[in-house]
Scaffold this motif. Structure first.
Motif, PDB file in Angstrom:
ATOM      1  N   PHE A  94      40.604  68.501 -19.944  1.00 15.55           N
ATOM      2  CA  PHE A  94      39.745  69.202 -20.889  1.00 15.55           C
ATOM      3  C   PHE A  94      40.523  70.342 -21.540  1.00 15.55           C
ATOM      4  O   PHE A  94      41.032  71.221 -20.847  1.00 15.55           O
ATOM      5  N   ILE A  95      40.610  70.324 -22.863  1.00 12.29           N
ATOM      6  CA  ILE A  95      41.365  71.306 -23.632  1.00 12.29           C
ATOM      7  C   ILE A  95      40.396  72.360 -24.179  1.00 12.29           C
ATOM      8  O   ILE A  95      39.360  72.017 -24.754  1.00 12.29           O
ATOM      9  N   SER A  96      40.740  73.629 -24.010  1.00 10.36           N
ATOM     10  CA  SER A  96      39.837  74.690 -24.468  1.00 10.36           C
ATOM     11  C   SER A  96      39.891  74.870 -25.981  1.00 10.36           C
ATOM     12  O   SER A  96      38.858  75.045 -26.627  1.00 10.36           O
ATOM     13  N   HIS A  97      41.105  74.803 -26.578  1.00 13.68           N
ATOM     14  CA  HIS A  97      41.209  75.040 -28.022  1.00 13.68           C
ATOM     15  C   HIS A  97      42.576  74.580 -28.525  1.00 13.68           C
ATOM     16  O   HIS A  97      43.511  74.400 -27.731  1.00 13.68           O
ATOM     17  N   PRO A  98      42.719  74.411 -29.826  1.00  9.62           N
ATOM     18  CA  PRO A  98      43.934  73.799 -30.376  1.00  9.62           C
ATOM     19  C   PRO A  98      45.057  74.786 -30.655  1.00  9.62           C
ATOM     20  O   PRO A  98      45.535  74.903 -31.794  1.00  9.62           O
ATOM     21  N   HIS A  99      45.501  75.512 -29.629  1.00  7.79           N
ATOM     22  CA  HIS A  99      46.720  76.304 -29.717  1.00  7.79           C
ATOM     23  C   HIS A  99      47.787  75.633 -28.863  1.00  7.79           C
ATOM     24  O   HIS A  99      47.492  75.096 -27.799  1.00  7.79           O
ATOM     25  N   LEU A 100      49.035  75.713 -29.302  1.00 10.57           N
ATOM     26  CA  LEU A 100      50.105  74.952 -28.677  1.00 10.57           C
ATOM     27  C   LEU A 100      50.294  75.303 -27.204  1.00 10.57           C
ATOM     28  O   LEU A 100      50.680  74.445 -26.402  1.00 10.57           O
ATOM     29  N   ASP A 101      50.035  76.555 -26.815  1.00 11.17           N
ATOM     30  CA  ASP A 101      50.201  76.910 -25.406  1.00 11.17           C
ATOM     31  C   ASP A 101      49.070  76.370 -24.540  1.00 11.17           C
ATOM     32  O   ASP A 101      49.060  76.587 -23.320  1.00 11.17           O
ATOM     33  N   HIS A 102      48.105  75.669 -25.152  1.00 11.43           N
ATOM     34  CA  HIS A 102      47.017  75.066 -24.384  1.00 11.43           C
ATOM     35  C   HIS A 102      47.024  73.543 -24.450  1.00 11.43           C
ATOM     36  O   HIS A 102      46.362  72.895 -23.642  1.00 11.43           O
ATOM     37  N   LEU A 103      47.737  72.954 -25.408  1.00 11.53           N
ATOM     38  CA  LEU A 103      47.767  71.497 -25.491  1.00 11.53           C
ATOM     39  C   LEU A 103      49.179  70.935 -25.695  1.00 11.53           C
ATOM     40  O   LEU A 103      49.352  69.731 -25.877  1.00 11.53           O
ATOM     41  N   GLY A 104      50.192  71.794 -25.629  1.00 13.63           N
ATOM     42  CA  GLY A 104      51.545  71.350 -25.939  1.00 13.63           C
ATOM     43  C   GLY A 104      52.146  70.368 -24.954  1.00 13.63           C
ATOM     44  O   GLY A 104      53.143  69.716 -25.261  1.00 13.63           O
ATOM     45  N   LEU A 105      51.553  70.217 -23.754  1.00 17.04           N
ATOM     46  CA  LEU A 105      52.078  69.269 -22.773  1.00 17.04           C
ATOM     47  C   LEU A 105      51.286  67.963 -22.744  1.00 17.04           C
ATOM     48  O   LEU A 105      51.469  67.144 -21.843  1.00 17.04           O
ATOM     49  N   LEU A 106      50.438  67.731 -23.737  1.00 13.23           N
ATOM     50  CA  LEU A 106      49.691  66.470 -23.770  1.00 13.23           C
ATOM     51  C   LEU A 106      50.584  65.235 -23.758  1.00 13.23           C
ATOM     52  O   LEU A 106      50.193  64.199 -23.215  1.00 13.23           O
ATOM     53  N   PRO A 107      51.800  65.282 -24.335  1.00 13.32           N
ATOM     54  CA  PRO A 107      52.645  64.084 -24.251  1.00 13.32           C
ATOM     55  C   PRO A 107      53.006  63.680 -22.822  1.00 13.32           C
ATOM     56  O   PRO A 107      53.412  62.542 -22.587  1.00 13.32           O
ATOM     57  N   ALA A 108      52.873  64.611 -21.886  1.00 16.77           N
ATOM     58  CA  ALA A 108      53.198  64.302 -20.498  1.00 16.77           C
ATOM     59  C   ALA A 108      52.083  63.521 -19.805  1.00 16.77           C
ATOM     60  O   ALA A 108      52.271  63.025 -18.700  1.00 16.77           O
ATOM     61  N   LEU A 109      50.928  63.427 -20.431  1.00 22.13           N
ATOM     62  CA  LEU A 109      49.803  62.729 -19.822  1.00 22.13           C
ATOM     63  C   LEU A 109      50.002  61.218 -19.894  1.00 22.13           C
ATOM     64  O   LEU A 109      50.506  60.685 -20.881  1.00 22.13           O
ATOM     65  N   ALA A 110      49.560  60.531 -18.847  1.00 22.07           N
ATOM     66  CA  ALA A 110      49.485  59.079 -18.920  1.00 22.07           C
ATOM     67  C   ALA A 110      48.489  58.693 -20.013  1.00 22.07           C
ATOM     68  O   ALA A 110      47.428  59.324 -20.136  1.00 22.07           O
ATOM     69  N   PRO A 111      48.792  57.701 -20.821  1.00 19.89           N
ATOM     70  CA  PRO A 111      47.892  57.327 -21.932  1.00 19.89           C
ATOM     71  C   PRO A 111      46.486  56.969 -21.493  1.00 19.89           C
ATOM     72  O   PRO A 111      45.544  57.067 -22.275  1.00 19.89           O
TER      73      PRO A 111
END
Length: 567
Positions: free
Chosen positions: A29-46
C-alpha cells in the motif's frame, strides 16, 4: 531516492516476501506518489498488487511517459476512497485523505486480530487542503495500539509551528510577479499541485499568463479535478521546449500533444509577451529561453525543497543563472507538519505507542510525546512485545530474540553545518548502519558498551548516509579513529576523513605504491586534513577525481572536540 539502478539490492533482507518465491505478501500500500515512497516498486514481484489513490496512480502513469522509469507504472491493485475500508486477508486497511504537497496522499489505518496500527504517511495542516487535517482529527478512531508518525520538520528551523500557509506563498508570488520587469520563472515540482494553483492564482492577480510545458499539462490533467488549472483554460498557455519536443518524437507522444495544443505558444510569442508571463520553469527551458532572448530583466524563483540545491543537484542551473546575471529568490513552504500539529495529532489519536519514521532526528520525539518507541530499519518487532506475544507468521530465524546492547550517547543528535550527526546507541543501530554502509561497524558493540568507543552516522541534509565516524577513547580523551564511506573502499576516498596523525599521507603513499597516482597537489595538514584533489586511474581502468572533503574533516574534529568538552 538514493538507491542504485538495481532496486532489489536496496530491499532489506527482512522483506524477503517481496520476491516471487514467497507467497505470503498479500499486497503493498503506497501512501502518495513521491519517489521516496514508491521508488522501490520495481523490486516487487509482478504478482503483488499495489494499492494507492486513483489520482495518484494516474499521475505516476502520466509521469512515466516522460521519465520512462518502471516504478511509474505500479501493478494493478486497490484504488483508495477516503474512509472506505479494504479487506486483504486478515487485514483491514482504511485510507484517509490528507493534506500534503503530493496530490492524492493518504494516511492508513491497519487493523487485524483486534490490533490497530495507524501510519501517518506524509501530511501537513498548512496547505490548500488544510481542512482535511481537522476532518481527520474528528473522524479517526481513538486509542490505536501503534502510531507510525512522520517528523520531517523536526530538527529544522523554524520548529515552533510558524510554518507558512500555502496562501502566504501565493501572496509572496503576487509581490514578486508585480515587481518583476521581465519574465518570471518559478522553479517548482509539476506534481506539487497546490503550488501550481498558487502560481496560477498569483499570475491571474497580476495580469500575467501562466505558461506550462507538456509534462505539467499531463500531470494537471491526470488529477481528474476540473477545478484545478488545465492547459485549455484561457489564462494558460502551453510552451514545449526543444528537449521536450525530442521526447515527444522519441516516445511517440503526438496524441498527448494534440490534447493540450489548444493554447500552444511558440518562441516568438513567448519573447513578445515575456514581461507578462509567469513560467512554470524546469531546467529543460534554459536553452530555449536563451535562444528566444527572453531573459532581459528575468526573475528566477525557487519553490521546492532547499536540499536539492544544497546537495548540488542544480549546480549547472546555478552557473546558468550566474552567467545571465539572474539572482535566485526562494519562496517555499514545507509539505510536512510542524511540531505543533504533530503534537495535536498524537494528543487526539492517543496511541499506546509512537514510533518515529521519516525523520532525521528520531531522538527528539521523546521531547514531544509519551510512550515513544524507537525501532531501526529492517528490524522485526511485535505490537505485543511487552505482553510476551509472538508473531507466528514471521520466519523463526528472524523472530528469535537476540540480546541487544545499549549505551548512552555522549552527544545527542544534532545538525552541524550541512550535516546531520546521528549517534548510534545500540547494537541494532550499529547493525543497520553496517548493512546500509556495507562495513563491519557492528563489531564495535562491545567496545561501545564498555565506553571505549562511539559511532556516529554522518548524513547530508536529505538524510543520505555519507560516512560512518568512529571515535576511540584513550586516557579519558576521545580521538577520531576512522570515518569511511560505503564499503571502506579506495573508490570512496572522497568520503574518507583523516585524523591528525598522518593518515592523509598514508593514502598518498598507498596510491603511489599501487602505481595508480597520476597527479597530486600539496597537502595542507595544518588542520589535520588534506585539501588536495587527486586524479587517479583505479584498478578498473577508470579515472577517479578524489575530492578530499575539508568540511567533513573539520566536522570530525569538531565532534571530537565536542565529545571531549562534554566529558
Amino acid at each position: 531516492m538514493d538507491s542504485d539502478h538495481d532496486k532489489r539490492s536496496a530491499i532489506p533482507a527482512t522483506l524477503a516476501g517481496l520476491n516471487e518465491r514467497d507467497q505470503s505478501v498479500l499486497g503493498v500500500f503506497i501512501s502518495h506518489p513521491h519517489l521516496d515512497h514508491l521508488g522501490l516498486l520495481p523490486a516487487l514481484a509482478p504478482r503483488i498488487p499495489v494499492g494507492m489513490g486513483p489520482a495518484a496512480r494516474r499521475i505516476v502513469t502520466a509521469a512515466a511517459a516522460f521519465s520512462g522509469h518502471p516504478w511509474a507504472r505500479p501493478a494493478p491493485g486497490w484504488d483508495y476512497r477516503s474512509g472506505q475500508s479494504i479487506d486483504v486477508g486478515p487485514f483491514r486497511v482504511t485510507p484517509f485523505l490528507v493534506d500534503h504537497s503530493a496530490y492524492d496522499a493518504y494516511a492508513l489505518l491497519i487493523e487485524s486480530q483486534g490490533k490497530r496500527l495507524f501510519y501517518s504517511g506524509d501530511f501537513r495542516a498548512h496547505g490548500r487542503k488544510s481542512a482535511l487535517f481537522e476532518s481527520l482529527l474528528r473522524t479517526l478512531p481513538r486509542g490505536v495500539d501503534v502510531m507510525l508518525l512522520e517528523g520531517s520538520t523536526l530538527g529544522r528551523p523554524p520548529n515552533d509551528g510558524r510554518i507558512q500557509h500555502e496562501s502566504d506563498i501565493e501572496d509572496q508570488f503576487v509581490a514578486e510577479f508585480s515587481s518583476a520587469q521581465g519574465l518570471v520563472m518559478t522553479h517548482t515540482s509539476s506534481q506539487n499541485i497546490d503550488r501550481l494553483v498558487s502560481i496560477f492564482r498569483a499570475a491571474r492577480r497580476t495580469n500575467r499568463l501562466m505558461v506550462i510545458d507538456l509534462y505539467t499539462a499531463a500531470i494537471l490533467q491526470a488529477t481528474g479535478n476540473p477545478n484545478i488549472p488545465q492547459s485549455h483554460w484561457p489564462d494558460i498557455r502551453l510552451y514545449v521546449p526543444q528537449r521536450q519536443r525530442m521526447q515527444i518524437r522519441k516516445k511517440g507522444l503526438f496524441d498527448l500533444l494534440r490534447q493540450h495544443a489548444k493554447n500552444r505558444i511558440y518562441s516568438e510569442k513567448l519573447r513578445e509577451r515575456a514581461k507578462s508571463v509567469a513560467l512554470v520553469f524546469r531546467p529543460i527551458h534554459c536553452l530555449d529561453l536563451e535562444k528566444a532572448n527572453c531573459l532581459t530583466d528575468a526573475r528566477y524563483i525557487y519553490s521546492q525543497w532547499a536540499g536539492y540545491w544544497e546537495r548540488g543537484d542544480f549546480s549547472a542551473l546555478g552557473a546558468w543563472l550566474s552567467r545571465h546575471g539572474i539572482d535566485k529568490k526562494s519562496i517555499h513552504t514545507s509539505g510536512h507538519a510542524s511540531s505543533v500539529h504533530l503534537e495535536e495529532f498524537v494528543r487526539v489519536l492517543t496511541p499506546r505507542k509512537v514510533v518515529p519514521i521519516h525523520t532525521f532526528v528520531p531522538e527528539q520525539y521523546k521531547r514531544l510525546f509519551q510512550n515513544v518507541e524507537l525501532h531501526g530499519d529492517g528490524e522485526w518487532w511485535s505490537l505485543d512485545k511487552e505482553e510476551g506475544e509472538r508473531n507466528e507468521r514471521l520466519p523463526q530465524k528472524r523472530t528469535a530474540k537476540k540480546k541487544q546492547q545499549h549505551w548512552s550517547p555522549v552527544l545527542e543528535a544534532q545538525k552541524i553545518g550541512q550535516f546531520q550527526i546521528v549517534p548510534l546507541t545500540s547494537s541494532k543501530q550499529l547493525g543497520s548502519e553496517g548493512w546500509h554502509m556495507m562495513n563491519c561497524v557492528a563489531d564495535y558493540s562491545n567496545a561501545c558498551k564498555n565506553d571505549e568507543y562511539r559511532v556516529f552516522s554522518i548524513r547530508n541534509i536529505s538524510g543520505k548516509r555519507l560516512a560512518t565516524l568512529g571515535l576511540t577513547r584513550k586516557n579519558n580523551q576521545w580521538f577520531v579513529d576512522q570515518c569511511f564511506g560505503p564499503r571502506n573502499s579506495a573508490e570512496n576516498a572522497n568520503l574518507e576523513l583523516f585524523d591528525k596523525h598522518g593518515k592523509a599521507m598514508e593514502m598518498v603513499d598507498w596510491y603511489r605504491e599501487e602505481g595508480v597516482l597520476e597527479s597530486s597537489t600539496d597537502f595542507d595538514l595544518e588542520h589535520g586534513v588534506p585539501t588536495a584533489t587527486l586524479s587517479v586511474i583505479n584498478r578498473y581502468g577508470k579515472v577517479d577525481y578524489l575530492e578530499v572533503d575539508t568540511d567533513l574533516g573539520l566536522l570530525a574534529q569538531e565532534i571530537e572536540q565536542l565529545m571531549n568538552n562534554r566529558e
